[in-house]
Write a protein that holds these residues in place. Structure first.
Motif, PDB file in Angstrom:
ATOM      1  N   SER A 144       0.841  -1.197   0.000  1.00  0.00           N
ATOM      2  CA  SER A 144       0.000   0.000   0.000  1.00  0.00           C
ATOM      3  C   SER A 144       0.874   1.243   0.000  1.00  0.00           C
ATOM      4  CB  SER A 144      -0.891   0.024   1.249  1.00  0.00           C
ATOM      5  OG  SER A 144      -1.723  -1.110   1.285  1.00  0.00           O
ATOM      6  N   VAL A 145       0.412   2.274  -0.695  1.00  0.00           N
ATOM      7  CA  VAL A 145       1.133   3.549  -0.717  1.00  0.00           C
ATOM      8  C   VAL A 145       1.131   4.143   0.691  1.00  0.00           C
ATOM      9  CG1 VAL A 145       1.234   5.856  -1.732  1.00  0.00           C
ATOM     10  CG2 VAL A 145       0.365   3.954  -3.082  1.00  0.00           C
ATOM     11  N   CYS A 146       2.295   4.627   1.129  1.00  0.00           N
ATOM     12  CA  CYS A 146       2.417   5.248   2.453  1.00  0.00           C
ATOM     13  C   CYS A 146       1.534   6.500   2.508  1.00  0.00           C
ATOM     14  CB  CYS A 146       3.873   5.618   2.726  1.00  0.00           C
ATOM     15  SG  CYS A 146       4.114   6.533   4.265  1.00  0.00           S
ATOM     16  N   CYS A 196       3.413  10.063   2.907  1.00  0.00           N
ATOM     17  CA  CYS A 196       4.175  10.732   1.833  1.00  0.00           C
ATOM     18  C   CYS A 196       3.545  10.478   0.459  1.00  0.00           C
ATOM     19  CB  CYS A 196       5.637  10.282   1.848  1.00  0.00           C
ATOM     20  SG  CYS A 196       5.888   8.501   1.608  1.00  0.00           S
ATOM     21  N   LYS A 197       2.246  10.250   0.460  1.00  0.00           N
ATOM     22  CA  LYS A 197       1.505   9.950  -0.763  1.00  0.00           C
ATOM     23  C   LYS A 197       1.450  11.186  -1.679  1.00  0.00           C
ATOM     24  CE  LYS A 197      -3.015   7.841  -1.720  1.00  0.00           C
ATOM     25  NZ  LYS A 197      -4.238   7.346  -1.068  1.00  0.00           N
ATOM     26  N   GLU A 198       1.799  10.994  -2.959  1.00  0.00           N
ATOM     27  CA  GLU A 198       1.782  12.110  -3.911  1.00  0.00           C
ATOM     28  C   GLU A 198       0.976  11.719  -5.156  1.00  0.00           C
ATOM     29  OE1 GLU A 198       3.162  15.130  -3.901  1.00  0.00           O
ATOM     30  OE2 GLU A 198       4.296  15.063  -2.025  1.00  0.00           O
ATOM     31  N   PRO A 199       0.087  12.620  -5.648  1.00  0.00           N
ATOM     32  CA  PRO A 199      -0.667  12.312  -6.872  1.00  0.00           C
ATOM     33  C   PRO A 199       0.137  12.656  -8.130  1.00  0.00           C
ATOM     34  CG  PRO A 199      -1.407  14.393  -5.962  1.00  0.00           C
ATOM     35  CD  PRO A 199      -0.327  13.891  -5.046  1.00  0.00           C
ATOM     36  N   ASP A 259      -3.142  -1.877 -19.878  1.00  0.00           N
ATOM     37  CA  ASP A 259      -4.257  -2.139 -20.805  1.00  0.00           C
ATOM     38  C   ASP A 259      -5.451  -1.232 -20.505  1.00  0.00           C
ATOM     39  OD1 ASP A 259      -2.885  -4.144 -22.169  1.00  0.00           O
ATOM     40  OD2 ASP A 259      -3.483  -5.664 -20.708  1.00  0.00           O
ATOM     41  N   LEU A 260      -5.156   0.025 -20.156  1.00  0.00           N
ATOM     42  CA  LEU A 260      -6.219   0.991 -19.881  1.00  0.00           C
ATOM     43  C   LEU A 260      -6.252   2.057 -20.968  1.00  0.00           C
ATOM     44  CD1 LEU A 260      -5.828   1.712 -16.050  1.00  0.00           C
ATOM     45  CD2 LEU A 260      -7.693   0.468 -17.132  1.00  0.00           C
ATOM     46  N   LYS A 261      -7.421   2.622 -21.172  1.00  0.00           N
ATOM     47  CA  LYS A 261      -7.557   3.754 -22.086  1.00  0.00           C
ATOM     48  C   LYS A 261      -7.808   5.017 -21.249  1.00  0.00           C
ATOM     49  CE  LYS A 261      -9.229   1.299 -26.169  1.00  0.00           C
ATOM     50  NZ  LYS A 261      -8.865  -0.029 -25.701  1.00  0.00           N
ATOM     51  N   ARG A 262      -7.494   6.179 -21.852  1.00  0.00           N
ATOM     52  CA  ARG A 262      -7.650   7.434 -21.132  1.00  0.00           C
ATOM     53  C   ARG A 262      -9.088   7.621 -20.652  1.00  0.00           C
ATOM     54  NH1 ARG A 262      -4.377  10.314 -18.373  1.00  0.00           N
ATOM     55  NH2 ARG A 262      -2.815  10.089 -20.013  1.00  0.00           N
ATOM     56  N   ASP A 263     -10.054   7.110 -21.441  1.00  0.00           N
ATOM     57  CA  ASP A 263     -11.463   7.237 -21.057  1.00  0.00           C
ATOM     58  C   ASP A 263     -11.768   6.465 -19.766  1.00  0.00           C
ATOM     59  OD1 ASP A 263     -11.801   8.709 -23.284  1.00  0.00           O
ATOM     60  OD2 ASP A 263     -12.698   7.115 -24.502  1.00  0.00           O
ATOM     61  N   ASN A 264     -11.020   5.321 -19.540  1.00  0.00           N
ATOM     62  CA  ASN A 264     -11.243   4.535 -18.323  1.00  0.00           C
ATOM     63  C   ASN A 264     -10.822   5.298 -17.071  1.00  0.00           C
ATOM     64  OD1 ASN A 264      -9.928   1.885 -20.276  1.00  0.00           O
ATOM     65  ND2 ASN A 264     -12.100   2.141 -19.820  1.00  0.00           N
ATOM     66  N   VAL A 265      -9.841   6.173 -17.244  1.00  0.00           N
ATOM     67  CA  VAL A 265      -9.231   6.851 -16.095  1.00  0.00           C
ATOM     68  C   VAL A 265      -9.861   8.223 -15.858  1.00  0.00           C
ATOM     69  CG1 VAL A 265      -7.066   7.751 -15.146  1.00  0.00           C
ATOM     70  CG2 VAL A 265      -7.062   5.627 -16.464  1.00  0.00           C
ATOM     71  N   GLY A 266     -10.170   8.917 -16.965  1.00  0.00           N
ATOM     72  CA  GLY A 266     -10.694  10.274 -16.826  1.00  0.00           C
ATOM     73  C   GLY A 266      -9.639  11.190 -16.230  1.00  0.00           C
ATOM     74  N   ASP A 267     -10.047  12.022 -15.284  1.00  0.00           N
ATOM     75  CA  ASP A 267      -9.094  12.946 -14.664  1.00  0.00           C
ATOM     76  C   ASP A 267      -8.637  12.474 -13.289  1.00  0.00           C
ATOM     77  OD1 ASP A 267     -11.436  13.243 -13.342  1.00  0.00           O
ATOM     78  OD2 ASP A 267     -11.592  15.436 -13.546  1.00  0.00           O
ATOM     79  N   ARG A 268      -8.848  11.159 -13.018  1.00  0.00           N
ATOM     80  CA  ARG A 268      -8.415  10.626 -11.716  1.00  0.00           C
ATOM     81  C   ARG A 268      -6.894  10.479 -11.676  1.00  0.00           C
ATOM     82  NH1 ARG A 268     -12.184   5.528 -10.217  1.00  0.00           N
ATOM     83  NH2 ARG A 268     -12.019   5.151 -12.440  1.00  0.00           N
ATOM     84  N   PRO A 269      -6.227  10.989 -10.625  1.00  0.00           N
ATOM     85  CA  PRO A 269      -4.768  10.834 -10.545  1.00  0.00           C
ATOM     86  C   PRO A 269      -4.382   9.441 -10.045  1.00  0.00           C
ATOM     87  CG  PRO A 269      -5.566  11.994  -8.609  1.00  0.00           C
ATOM     88  CD  PRO A 269      -6.763  11.752  -9.484  1.00  0.00           C
ATOM     89  N   PHE A 270      -3.160   9.022 -10.379  1.00  0.00           N
ATOM     90  CA  PHE A 270      -2.540   7.857  -9.753  1.00  0.00           C
ATOM     91  C   PHE A 270      -1.678   8.384  -8.597  1.00  0.00           C
ATOM     92  CE2 PHE A 270      -4.506   5.690 -12.849  1.00  0.00           C
ATOM     93  CZ  PHE A 270      -3.833   4.780 -13.673  1.00  0.00           C
ATOM     94  N   TYR A 271      -1.208   7.464  -7.739  1.00  0.00           N
ATOM     95  CA  TYR A 271      -0.423   7.891  -6.578  1.00  0.00           C
ATOM     96  C   TYR A 271       0.873   7.090  -6.453  1.00  0.00           C
ATOM     97  CZ  TYR A 271      -4.502  10.518  -5.000  1.00  0.00           C
ATOM     98  OH  TYR A 271      -5.537  11.409  -4.920  1.00  0.00           O
ATOM     99  N   TYR A 272       1.852   7.712  -5.827  1.00  0.00           N
ATOM    100  CA  TYR A 272       3.091   7.006  -5.464  1.00  0.00           C
ATOM    101  C   TYR A 272       3.554   7.548  -4.124  1.00  0.00           C
ATOM    102  CZ  TYR A 272       6.027  11.084  -6.381  1.00  0.00           C
ATOM    103  OH  TYR A 272       6.624  12.318  -6.318  1.00  0.00           O
ATOM    104  N   GLY A 273       4.451   6.810  -3.467  1.00  0.00           N
ATOM    105  CA  GLY A 273       4.999   7.262  -2.192  1.00  0.00           C
ATOM    106  C   GLY A 273       6.344   7.926  -2.404  1.00  0.00           C
ATOM    107  N   VAL A 275      -5.443   0.693  -7.854  1.00  0.00           N
ATOM    108  CA  VAL A 275      -4.619   1.815  -8.333  1.00  0.00           C
ATOM    109  C   VAL A 275      -5.503   3.042  -8.537  1.00  0.00           C
ATOM    110  CG1 VAL A 275      -3.241   2.689 -10.266  1.00  0.00           C
ATOM    111  CG2 VAL A 275      -2.855   0.380  -9.414  1.00  0.00           C
ATOM    112  N   LEU A 276      -6.654   2.833  -9.176  1.00  0.00           N
ATOM    113  CA  LEU A 276      -7.568   3.947  -9.448  1.00  0.00           C
ATOM    114  C   LEU A 276      -8.126   4.556  -8.157  1.00  0.00           C
ATOM    115  CD1 LEU A 276      -9.518   2.461 -12.504  1.00  0.00           C
ATOM    116  CD2 LEU A 276      -7.727   4.210 -12.543  1.00  0.00           C
ATOM    117  N   ASP A 277      -8.244   3.703  -7.118  1.00  0.00           N
ATOM    118  CA  ASP A 277      -8.751   4.203  -5.836  1.00  0.00           C
ATOM    119  C   ASP A 277      -7.639   4.776  -4.958  1.00  0.00           C
ATOM    120  OD1 ASP A 277     -11.293   3.501  -6.553  1.00  0.00           O
ATOM    121  OD2 ASP A 277     -11.320   1.604  -5.442  1.00  0.00           O
ATOM    122  N   GLY A 278      -6.377   4.726  -5.450  1.00  0.00           N
ATOM    123  CA  GLY A 278      -5.263   5.351  -4.732  1.00  0.00           C
ATOM    124  C   GLY A 278      -4.636   4.511  -3.643  1.00  0.00           C
ATOM    125  N   TYR A 279      -4.919   3.195  -3.628  1.00  0.00           N
ATOM    126  CA  TYR A 279      -4.371   2.349  -2.559  1.00  0.00           C
ATOM    127  C   TYR A 279      -2.970   1.818  -2.860  1.00  0.00           C
ATOM    128  CZ  TYR A 279      -9.097   2.226  -0.616  1.00  0.00           C
ATOM    129  OH  TYR A 279     -10.315   2.566  -0.081  1.00  0.00           O
TER     130      TYR A 279
END
Length: 573
Positions: free
Chosen positions: A465-467, A470-473, A485-499, A559-563
């Motif tokens: 899980s992302v810490c 120190c979680k950053e979008p 295997d995702l398309k931009r439409d699947n994600v929309g404007d939702r950010p991904f996260y990393y620690g 990933v999409l939910d930021g976990y």
């Protein structure tokens, strides 16, 4: 008759007995306390206070009267600097004690726990003084230990520096590669070695490590922790301490310290900083000494509640229905270290009621659970899976858990048990849920038997899980989306996260782990495909058509939910 089956492996805690004997709670409430402690791993004293049986001050007074000591208020006590120096930081943290007074040959320690005679003996030996105790509030002891003994990160280096000094002073630690039994025992019992091993165990528990590795090489002695699935190395002690340290661990686990040519297994139960911890010990002879691995089983970290496993809501509802069926086979799949056993235990705990007889055959028994008859498999003693499971069928069980289906004999007994009205839980080492069917067919189990007995297969992995500290979008680029295997439409404007990496996650960017799952329910269309011996890929695609999410799809949802992160998904799914 059913009542006699309830208390198979009771959780013994002297604090519960003390409160019962003082008439604060009755036996039924004591059983409820034990059960809640088993289910949640929370300390018994915290449960007593949370359940409203008594407050902390009353509990301390009762403990003090029982042990013949007094209760003090640490907020009005200021230990002198030379008193603090009488107890090394590693000892104070390990045993959760604070020195408050000292004379020439005696030291008084404040603690918040009942005093174990073995712990008292060990403290007297390590501190080389007579030890007396006073009781104080738990929060006060922890706060002042942290205040007086500073930053934990300095503890290991401080201990290694003092070890070098002790090596020069204590000749019993300077032993050759082929010592006699007496020299080994003397080195293992040396106070510096005891302090160092205790520190290593304390550090592992506070860092939530799952394993501790002691690895002797030709010119160095490595100690590594596995935290959230990844190994981290601590500052190595001197190479010549390998034998004393490993001998100390063998003494603690009741193993033969003179035998260094064959593998040995043992177990250590101890309390580390208020946590009740079980350590499974495995010794393996190597070219440069014995490699020792400790599996850390900390019940306060692992909660055996099915609702805490992390199943998606729809999967959780399906699982709770399927594990309450009267018969059939329920399988959990995944690689080693993917949390299969914890999930199975949580399922068993969910259906562990007074009207059910539950039996488990395990190698080894991971957790002792009240109300479940657990049998340790030991092939060297003739206790094989096949032999134990055949005996199980004569024990009038309702539910059986088989640690792992690993051959035709085990699989046939599982099928036989299911056909004769038993619910059978087990694990398989396969990459996904649909692969479990192919694995059983490869074991020469008849497809019609699999189709008629298999109820469901839960595939799982653990991703880090992302810490949260120190979680950053960030916005994923096209290359990242393509890898998933995702398309931009699947994600929309939702950010991904990393620690980003911080002190709380040791600079890794990750803290803790989360399960990702796929759930294959064996419905009639799937049964038809099993009978037709259809390949894994076809079964998997049909299950997806029927609504199954794959492990990869569940991981992407996380990933999409930021976990978790993209790297974790690609690494584990």
């Amino acid at each position: 008759m059913a009542e006699t089956l309830k208390l198979i492996a009771p959780v013994y805690d002297p604090l519960i007995d003390l409160v019962v004997s003082n008439g604060i709670i009755d036996q039924q409430q004591a059983d409820e306390l034990r059960e809640e402690h088993t289910n949640t791993g929370k300390p018994v004293r915290k449960l007593m206070i949370d359940m409203g049986y008594l407050n902390e001050d009353d509990l301390l007074s009762m403990m003090a009267a029982y042990q013949g000591c007094e209760v003090i208020d640490l907020s009005v006590v200021t230990p002198e600097a030379d008193v603090i120096q009488c107890v090394p930081a590693s000892v104070a943290r390990m045993y959760n004690v604070l020195p408050v007074y000292a004379t020439a040959g005696t030291i008084t320690l404040a603690t918040s726990d009942l005093i174990d005679p073995h712990v008292m003996d060990e403290l007297m030996f390590v501190l080389t003084k007579d030890v007396q105790f006073v009781l104080a509030r738990e929060s006060d002891v922890r706060k002042l230990v942290a205040e007086y003994y500073g930053d934990e990160s300095s503890t290991v280096s401080d201990m290694l520096n003092s070890l070098e000094t002790d090596l020069a002073l204590d000749t019993s630690l300077n032993i050759d590669e082929n010592p006699d039994d007496k020299s080994l025992e003397s080195a293992a019992a040396a106070a510096p070695v005891i302090r160092f091993v205790n520190l290593v165990m304390y550090q592992a528990v506070t860092d939530r490590a799952s394993d501790i590795h002691f690895e002797p090489f030709e010119k160095e002695f490595k100690i590594r922790y596995r935290v959230d699935g990844a190994l981290y190395e601590m500052s190595p002690p001197p190479r010549r301490l390998a034998l004393p340290i490993i001998s100390r661990i063998k003494v603690m686990s009741g193993l033969n310290i003179a035998e260094r040519r064959v593998p040995q297994d043992g177990r250590i139960s101890l309390t580390v900083a208020g946590h009740s911890v079980d350590l499974r010990v495995s010794c393996l002879p190597t070219a440069h000494g014995e490699s020792v691995v400790l599996r850390v089983l900390d019940r306060s970290v692992v909660s055996l509640e099915l609702s805490n496993v992390g199943l998606p809501e729809d999967v959780y509802e399906d699982v709770t229905m399927d594990i309450e069926k009267p018969n059939g086979i329920f399988i959990v799949t995944g690689p080693t270290g993917s949390g299969k056993t914890t999930t199975l235990y949580s399922c068993l705990q969910r259906i562990n009621t007074i009207d059910q007889k539950l039996l488990t055959a395990e190698e080894p028994v991971e957790y002792d659970i009240d109300g479940i008859v657990q049998v340790q498999i030991s092939p060297s003693a003739g206790n094989t899976f096949g032999k134990v499971l055949r005996a199980f069928l004569r024990q009038d069980p309702d539910v059986m858990m088989i640690g792992e289906i690993r051959d035709l004999e085990t699989a046939e007994i599982a099928v036989q048990a299911s056909l004769t009205g038993h619910l059978v839980f087990s694990t398989l080492h396969t990459n996904d849920a649909s692969g479990a069917v192919t694995r059983l067919i490869d074991m020469n189990v008849a497809p019609y038997l699999i189709a008629s007995t298999l109820e469901a297969v839960l595939g799982q992995r653990l991703v880090r899980s992302v810490c949260l500290n120190c979680k950053e979008p960030y916005m994923p680029d096209e290359d990242t989306l393509q890898r998933l295997d995702l398309k931009r439409d699947n994600v929309g404007d939702r950010p991904f996260y990393y620690g980003r990496g911080c002190t709380k996650c040791n600079g890794t960017g990750y803290k803790g782990r989360k399960g990702v799952f796929e759930y294959l329910r064996v419905t009639d269309p799937i049964r038809d495909m099993i009978n037709e011996r259809r390949p894994t890929l076809f079964i998997r695609e049909r299950a997806r058509e029927l609504g199954m999410r794959t492990i990869r799809e569940d991981a992407i949802r996380n990933v999409l939910d930021g976990y978790t992160t993209v790297d974790e998904v690609l690494r584990y799914t």
